[in-house]
Design a protein around this motif. Structure first.
Motif, PDB file in Angstrom:
ATOM      1  N   ILE A  93       0.837  -1.202   0.000  1.00 33.61           N
ATOM      2  CA  ILE A  93       0.000   0.000   0.000  1.00 33.61           C
ATOM      3  C   ILE A  93       0.872   1.251   0.000  1.00 33.61           C
ATOM      4  CG2 ILE A  93      -1.592   1.382   1.404  1.00 33.61           C
ATOM      5  CD1 ILE A  93      -2.904  -1.238   2.290  1.00 33.61           C
ATOM      6  N   ALA A  94       1.847   1.301   0.896  1.00 35.77           N
ATOM      7  CA  ALA A  94       2.731   2.475   0.975  1.00 35.77           C
ATOM      8  C   ALA A  94       3.544   2.645  -0.298  1.00 35.77           C
ATOM      9  CB  ALA A  94       3.661   2.333   2.186  1.00 35.77           C
ATOM     10  N   ALA A  95       4.092   1.524  -0.807  1.00 28.81           N
ATOM     11  CA  ALA A  95       4.928   1.603  -2.002  1.00 28.81           C
ATOM     12  C   ALA A  95       4.112   2.010  -3.227  1.00 28.81           C
ATOM     13  CB  ALA A  95       5.600   0.254  -2.250  1.00 28.81           C
ATOM     14  N   LEU A  96       2.921   1.459  -3.382  1.00 32.12           N
ATOM     15  CA  LEU A  96       2.081   1.780  -4.550  1.00 32.12           C
ATOM     16  C   LEU A  96       1.573   3.224  -4.482  1.00 32.12           C
ATOM     17  CD1 LEU A  96       0.123  -1.591  -4.844  1.00 32.12           C
ATOM     18  CD2 LEU A  96       1.815  -0.689  -6.460  1.00 32.12           C
ATOM     19  N   ALA A  97       1.321   3.720  -3.279  1.00 30.26           N
ATOM     20  CA  ALA A  97       0.928   5.130  -3.146  1.00 30.26           C
ATOM     21  C   ALA A  97       2.069   6.036  -3.601  1.00 30.26           C
ATOM     22  CB  ALA A  97       0.553   5.437  -1.697  1.00 30.26           C
ATOM     23  N   ALA A  98       3.306   5.654  -3.246  1.00 32.79           N
ATOM     24  CA  ALA A  98       4.477   6.446  -3.652  1.00 32.79           C
ATOM     25  C   ALA A  98       4.683   6.395  -5.155  1.00 32.79           C
ATOM     26  CB  ALA A  98       5.720   5.936  -2.929  1.00 32.79           C
ATOM     27  N   VAL A  99       4.401   5.240  -5.784  1.00 30.01           N
ATOM     28  CA  VAL A  99       4.581   5.076  -7.228  1.00 30.01           C
ATOM     29  C   VAL A  99       3.552   5.884  -8.008  1.00 30.01           C
ATOM     30  CG1 VAL A  99       4.381   3.421  -9.133  1.00 30.01           C
ATOM     31  CG2 VAL A  99       5.695   2.823  -7.080  1.00 30.01           C
ATOM     32  N   ASN A 100       2.321   5.913  -7.516  1.00 25.98           N
ATOM     33  CA  ASN A 100       1.218   6.493  -8.281  1.00 25.98           C
ATOM     34  C   ASN A 100       1.022   7.993  -8.066  1.00 25.98           C
ATOM     35  OD1 ASN A 100      -0.736   4.279  -9.721  1.00 25.98           O
ATOM     36  ND2 ASN A 100       0.383   3.376  -7.996  1.00 25.98           N
ATOM     37  N   TYR A 101       1.696   8.565  -7.057  1.00 20.85           N
ATOM     38  CA  TYR A 101       1.507   9.990  -6.778  1.00 20.85           C
ATOM     39  C   TYR A 101       2.850  10.671  -6.538  1.00 20.85           C
ATOM     40  CZ  TYR A 101      -3.335   8.591  -6.283  1.00 20.85           C
ATOM     41  OH  TYR A 101      -4.581   8.066  -6.530  1.00 20.85           O
ATOM     42  N   LYS A 102       2.944  11.903  -6.958  1.00 25.42           N
ATOM     43  CA  LYS A 102       4.174  12.690  -6.820  1.00 25.42           C
ATOM     44  C   LYS A 102       3.865  14.033  -6.164  1.00 25.42           C
ATOM     45  CE  LYS A 102       6.366   9.509  -9.149  1.00 25.42           C
ATOM     46  NZ  LYS A 102       7.269   8.561  -8.450  1.00 25.42           N
ATOM     47  N   GLY A 103       4.898  14.632  -5.589  1.00 26.34           N
ATOM     48  CA  GLY A 103       4.775  15.985  -5.055  1.00 26.34           C
ATOM     49  C   GLY A 103       3.674  16.144  -4.025  1.00 26.34           C
ATOM     50  N   ARG A 104       2.888  17.188  -4.174  1.00 23.49           N
ATOM     51  CA  ARG A 104       1.823  17.486  -3.205  1.00 23.49           C
ATOM     52  C   ARG A 104       0.763  16.400  -3.203  1.00 23.49           C
ATOM     53  NH1 ARG A 104      -0.366  21.029   0.051  1.00 23.49           N
ATOM     54  NH2 ARG A 104      -2.613  21.355   0.099  1.00 23.49           N
ATOM     55  N   ASP A 105       0.500  15.805  -4.362  1.00 23.32           N
ATOM     56  CA  ASP A 105      -0.489  14.717  -4.424  1.00 23.32           C
ATOM     57  C   ASP A 105      -0.065  13.548  -3.543  1.00 23.32           C
ATOM     58  OD1 ASP A 105      -2.046  16.143  -6.152  1.00 23.32           O
ATOM     59  OD2 ASP A 105      -1.437  15.053  -7.962  1.00 23.32           O
ATOM     60  N   ARG A 106       1.249  13.301  -3.474  1.00 22.60           N
ATOM     61  CA  ARG A 106       1.724  12.202  -2.632  1.00 22.60           C
ATOM     62  C   ARG A 106       1.493  12.525  -1.160  1.00 22.60           C
ATOM     63  NH1 ARG A 106       7.720  10.063  -3.384  1.00 22.60           N
ATOM     64  NH2 ARG A 106       6.772   9.347  -5.335  1.00 22.60           N
ATOM     65  N   VAL A 107       1.747  13.773  -0.763  1.00 21.50           N
ATOM     66  CA  VAL A 107       1.503  14.179   0.625  1.00 21.50           C
ATOM     67  C   VAL A 107       0.033  13.942   0.974  1.00 21.50           C
ATOM     68  CG1 VAL A 107       1.482  16.117   2.242  1.00 21.50           C
ATOM     69  CG2 VAL A 107       3.374  15.851   0.624  1.00 21.50           C
ATOM     70  N   ILE A 108      -0.857  14.323   0.042  1.00 19.83           N
ATOM     71  CA  ILE A 108      -2.293  14.133   0.259  1.00 19.83           C
ATOM     72  C   ILE A 108      -2.618  12.640   0.345  1.00 19.83           C
ATOM     73  CG2 ILE A 108      -4.582  14.439  -0.762  1.00 19.83           C
ATOM     74  CD1 ILE A 108      -3.519  17.048  -2.013  1.00 19.83           C
ATOM     75  N   ALA A 109      -1.991  11.855  -0.536  1.00 20.10           N
ATOM     76  CA  ALA A 109      -2.250  10.407  -0.560  1.00 20.10           C
ATOM     77  C   ALA A 109      -1.854   9.764   0.767  1.00 20.10           C
ATOM     78  CB  ALA A 109      -1.486   9.759  -1.713  1.00 20.10           C
ATOM     79  N   PHE A 110      -0.673  10.113   1.281  1.00 17.64           N
ATOM     80  CA  PHE A 110      -0.239   9.546   2.559  1.00 17.64           C
ATOM     81  C   PHE A 110      -1.105  10.052   3.711  1.00 17.64           C
ATOM     82  CE2 PHE A 110       4.079   8.726   0.592  1.00 17.64           C
ATOM     83  CZ  PHE A 110       3.924   7.351   0.607  1.00 17.64           C
ATOM     84  N   ALA A 111      -1.572  11.302   3.622  1.00 16.54           N
ATOM     85  CA  ALA A 111      -2.474  11.823   4.649  1.00 16.54           C
ATOM     86  C   ALA A 111      -3.795  11.054   4.642  1.00 16.54           C
ATOM     87  CB  ALA A 111      -2.723  13.310   4.424  1.00 16.54           C
ATOM     88  N   ILE A 112      -4.272  10.705   3.441  1.00 13.55           N
ATOM     89  CA  ILE A 112      -5.509   9.918   3.325  1.00 13.55           C
ATOM     90  C   ILE A 112      -5.320   8.539   3.945  1.00 13.55           C
ATOM     91  CG2 ILE A 112      -7.041   8.737   1.685  1.00 13.55           C
ATOM     92  CD1 ILE A 112      -6.672  11.179  -0.175  1.00 13.55           C
ATOM     93  N   ILE A 113      -4.179   7.901   3.640  1.00 16.06           N
ATOM     94  CA  ILE A 113      -3.894   6.580   4.214  1.00 16.06           C
ATOM     95  C   ILE A 113      -3.835   6.664   5.737  1.00 16.06           C
ATOM     96  CG2 ILE A 113      -2.178   4.747   4.415  1.00 16.06           C
ATOM     97  CD1 ILE A 113      -3.678   4.660   1.800  1.00 16.06           C
ATOM     98  N   GLY A 114      -3.154   7.696   6.259  1.00 13.14           N
ATOM     99  CA  GLY A 114      -3.075   7.877   7.706  1.00 13.14           C
ATOM    100  C   GLY A 114      -4.440   8.134   8.322  1.00 13.14           C
ATOM    101  N   GLY A 115      -5.241   8.976   7.648  1.00 14.73           N
ATOM    102  CA  GLY A 115      -6.575   9.267   8.143  1.00 14.73           C
ATOM    103  C   GLY A 115      -7.475   8.044   8.126  1.00 14.73           C
ATOM    104  N   ILE A 116      -7.364   7.259   7.058  1.00 14.26           N
ATOM    105  CA  ILE A 116      -8.159   6.031   6.949  1.00 14.26           C
ATOM    106  C   ILE A 116      -7.763   5.044   8.045  1.00 14.26           C
ATOM    107  CG2 ILE A 116      -8.447   3.938   5.550  1.00 14.26           C
ATOM    108  CD1 ILE A 116     -10.265   6.166   4.674  1.00 14.26           C
TER     109      ILE A 116
END
Length: 528
Positions: A116-139
């Motif tokens: 999950i963490a690795a695929l989030a890093a692959v699919n998103y860059k820059g600010r979108d990645r920060v948002i993606a990891f925040a979503i994972i943390g929030g979930i």
């Protein structure tokens, strides 16, 4: 825009299921124990072994993701996890539950979580990645918060088994859409060092099992012990627990040294120890471990208090825990927004202070009548603290390891999360039961009960189980106690339970205070 966030939605659903399992069972402890013909101690073992399996094999799961590809590992893990959930939902006894939930689901999770963490890093860059990891943390926070409510509702009105059947269905649906997730090319010549796997599993397993058995065997002075040919195994008069804890630490140190040697030789290590050169990562992982230690300890002790001491059912228990859930969700969202105004360290420290304050408020509410408002306030403040931490630590840790090591970062996060959960359930659960036992025996000695009753209780205290007051009364009567004697025993036992829970909460607060020492290297720079 919708297509852009489809990947994180898929990954978030998977993350929700992974975390849900760590809290959904706790509010159903009494019901599940009854259905499977076991007791609270048996459920403590099942919960601990579930998170321990994930902690012990998480690094291996991350490495398999490097070998197979993260998306393929995600798919395989989803299948294994779904099968384990199905077996858990159909489990007729504790043994099958341990196999389906604690082992098979845990092994599936060790493939899914790092991916999950690795695929989030692959699919998103820059600010979108920060948002993606925040979503994972929030979930993750939302799942931990929702677990008691979902478990309580399903157990009260349907069956706890439907939760696991539902997880099987969700994982099947996720499998149908995983091709929407992009992945990187598999790295060449990746291998797994088998001795490293064995050292990791043995070290964590022996350490945590030793903590679990402390309530039965004693920490240093033996209370009881296993026997060989009728001879107690207590080398030099010392409890096996002390030897197991020491052995586990030595094995884990050997594991660390081996990883360091492999990396220095240019070979593939199970754990890239050079990552720990980053003080940010060390702080982030340490605070993460304390965060999940606190969640697991609370979600074991509180249901015991609410169900066994106060007699609440699963849904009532979930509702009483609701303020923590609300606080966790609200402040996960708030924390993600506050990062634009304050540094990660300030938000993390605020979360840690909330945990300490909430724990102290909660301690003051524990009694036989339950101080509802104070209890709810303490739970809400605890939830706020956990929410602040959940909003920051994922991004802190993944930013510290960088894109190249995203899989290792995900594996490390999963390892520390689940090791913290294992230690929280095993250590605090065992300390609670030990406090209950010693407090009960000590108080019984101060009563006017007949000496034969006192002697019987003292002799059999080592096998004391956490039971309700009516069960304690029925047991006392079955052993020949008069009604007045049974009433006195129940009063003493109930007070011992209350004192044991207060002591357990004190230990949790003490660990939260200790965690402040580990947050000093969380980034303190204000966002630009």
């Amino acid at each position: 825009m919708k297509k852009k966030w489809l990947v994180i939605i898929i990954l978030a659903f998977a993350q929700f299921v992974m975390v849900l399992d760590s809290t959904v069972m706790n509010v159903s402890l009494s019901t599940v124990a009854s259905d499977l013909h076991t007791d609270i101690t048996g459920m403590q073992v099942a919960i601990t072994f579930y998170t321990l399996t994930m902690a012990a094999f998480m690094l291996t799961g991350g490495k398999l993701g490097d070998i197979w590809g993260r998306r393929r590992a995600f798919k395989i893990g989803a299948v294994v996890y779904g099968l384990g959930s199905l077996m858990t939902g159909l489990a007729p006894n504790l043994t099958i539950l341990l196999l389906g939930w604690s082992l098979i689901e845990g092994l599936g999770a060790v493939l899914v979580i790092p991916a999950i963490a690795a695929l989030a890093a692959v699919n998103y860059k820059g600010r979108d990645r920060v948002i993606a990891f925040a979503i994972i943390g929030g979930i993750s926070g939302a799942a931990a918060a929702a677990g008691p409510l979902i478990g309580g509702f399903m157990t009260t009105y349907f069956s706890w088994r439907y939760v696991f059947i539902g997880e099987t269905i969700i994982m099947a649906i996720i499998l149908l859409v995983t091709n929407k997730i992009a992945d990187e090319k598999v790295r060449d010549k990746q291998t797994i060092d088998v001795p490293s796997v064995l050292l990791s599993v043995a070290g964590m397993g022996i350490l945590v099992y030793g903590l679990l058995q402390s309530k039965v065997w004693g920490w240093v002075k033996p209370i009881s012990s296993p026997e060989f040919n009728g001879v107690p195994i207590t080398p030099f008069g010392i409890s096996l627990v002390a030897y197991m804890i020491l052995t586990g630490i030595i094995i884990l140190w050997t594991f660390y040294r081996r990883q360091k040697m492999l990396e220095a030789q240019g070979k593939v290590a199970l754990l890239k120890v050079s990552l720990f050169a980053s003080p940010v990562l060390r702080s982030g992982l340490a605070v993460l471990l304390f965060q999940y230690f606190t969640i697991a300890a609370l979600f074991f002790v509180m249901p015991v208090y609410l169900q066994v001491v106060l007699g609440f059912d699963a849904l009532q228990t979930g509702i009483k825990i609701l303020p923590l859930s609300v606080g966790l969700i609200l402040f996960s969202i708030s924390g993600a927004r506050l990062v634009t105004m304050f540094s990660a360290r300030k938000i993390v420290r605020l979360g840690q202070i909330c945990l300490i304050l909430g724990g102290l408020v909660l301690m003051s509410s524990i009694n036989e009548q339950l101080e509802g408002f104070i209890f709810g306030t303490g739970m809400f403040i605890l939830g706020a603290g956990l929410g602040f931490l959940a909003s920051q630590l994922g991004n802190v840790n993944m930013s510290a390891v960088g894109d190249k090591n995203s899989a290792e970062g995900g594996g490390l996060q999963g390892t520390f999360q689940n090791l913290g959960s294992s230690l929280g359930t095993a250590l605090i659960g065992s300390l609670f039961i030990t406090s209950l036992t010693t407090g009960f025996v000590s108080s019984i000695d101060q009563t006017t009960l007949p000496s034969n009753v006192k002697d019987y209780i003292s002799t059999n205290a080592k096998s004391l189980q956490v039971i309700s007051a009516p069960q304690a009364e029925a047991y006392a009567m079955s052993k020949g106690a008069t009604q007045s004697e049974a009433d006195e025993i129940v009063d003493v036992y109930t007070n011992a339970q209350i004192d044991g829970i207060r002591q357990a909460l004190f230990y949790i607060v003490a660990f939260c205070v200790l965690s402040l020492l580990f947050s000093r290297n969380i980034p303190n720079a204000k966002p630009k």
